[in-house]
Design an enzyme around this catalytic site. Sequence first.
Site, short mmCIF file in Angstrom:
data_model
loop_
_atom_site.label_atom_id
_atom_site.label_comp_id
_atom_site.label_asym_id
_atom_site.label_seq_id
_atom_site.Cartn_x
_atom_site.Cartn_y
_atom_site.Cartn_z
N TYR A 44 0.86 -1.18 0.00
CA TYR A 44 0.00 0.00 0.00
C TYR A 44 0.90 1.23 0.00
O TYR A 44 1.45 1.62 1.02
CB TYR A 44 -0.89 0.04 1.24
CG TYR A 44 -1.96 -1.02 1.32
CD1 TYR A 44 -2.27 -1.81 0.23
CD2 TYR A 44 -2.66 -1.22 2.51
CE1 TYR A 44 -3.26 -2.77 0.32
CE2 TYR A 44 -3.65 -2.17 2.61
CZ TYR A 44 -3.95 -2.96 1.51
OH TYR A 44 -4.92 -3.91 1.60
N PRO A 209 -20.74 0.77 -7.39
CA PRO A 209 -21.16 0.62 -8.77
C PRO A 209 -22.66 0.61 -8.99
O PRO A 209 -23.13 0.86 -10.09
CB PRO A 209 -20.56 -0.74 -9.16
CG PRO A 209 -20.49 -1.49 -7.88
CD PRO A 209 -20.21 -0.47 -6.82
#
Length: 273
Positions: A44, A209
């Site tokens: 990350y 989404p």
Amino acid sequence: MGYGTMRLTGPHIWGEPADRNEALQILQQAVAQGVNFIDTADYYGEDVTNRLIAEALYPYNKDLVICTKVGATRKPDKSWVTYNTPQNLRDSIDNNLRTLKLEQISLVHFRVMPHSDVPFDESLSAMFELQKEGKILHVGLSNISREDLQKGMTMGSIATVENMYGHGQRTSMDNPYGGLTNGGEEVLDICEQNHIPLIPYFSLFNSLPKADSKIAEIAKKYDVTEAQVNLAWLLHKSPWILPIPGTSSQAHLKENLLAVKIELTQADMDYLG
């Protein structure tokens, strides 16, 4: 409730956060509010979240569990690539120990990446070897299929499983960052039967989404946010689920943690599925 650090990085999970001071305060506030499980990975950033954790929280509280992941790395073009040979895993563990300022990592998830040339059992055997050496206290698995989880349990003690899981996304799907992502619903029964905590990541991804009308209706009923209902659903789904929602906002951190106070009825759960 745990806290996932992935959102503390820059765009595309790469580079420094837009507001470094805010990121440090989020980590400190999470622990101050009772969070004692923090999920990270040295890919990350790269290494951004590990360095932020160390800067914000070291020396660590004795009850704080810092969980990291190995099995992947990043290229300068920000792509995600498999990094799971025994030597790769050893290098990753050593890097995590260094950046987190630890002598032993409490929990490490071996993340299964798609299209690997290294057999699963070879990688997992290397993880257990690192555990024997004392560099890892507990070994977990991430993005794991039902079959590989069952296989892994015959090789050694699997402490935890970290798979994508949320109300709107429960089974396998194409990962937005490439490859197949295994869902939590496929392994939850195994986890429950064997008392293995299931740690859902991207638990709020399903709200991005597409709209979830059932979640929206329950959120309106209790005058809370849809994200909070998503988290409450996970917490009510099984006592073996440990959500780790991530955020780069102190306000959203507070909102996420308040989800533990939402009490869904059996009728709510039946309606949500």
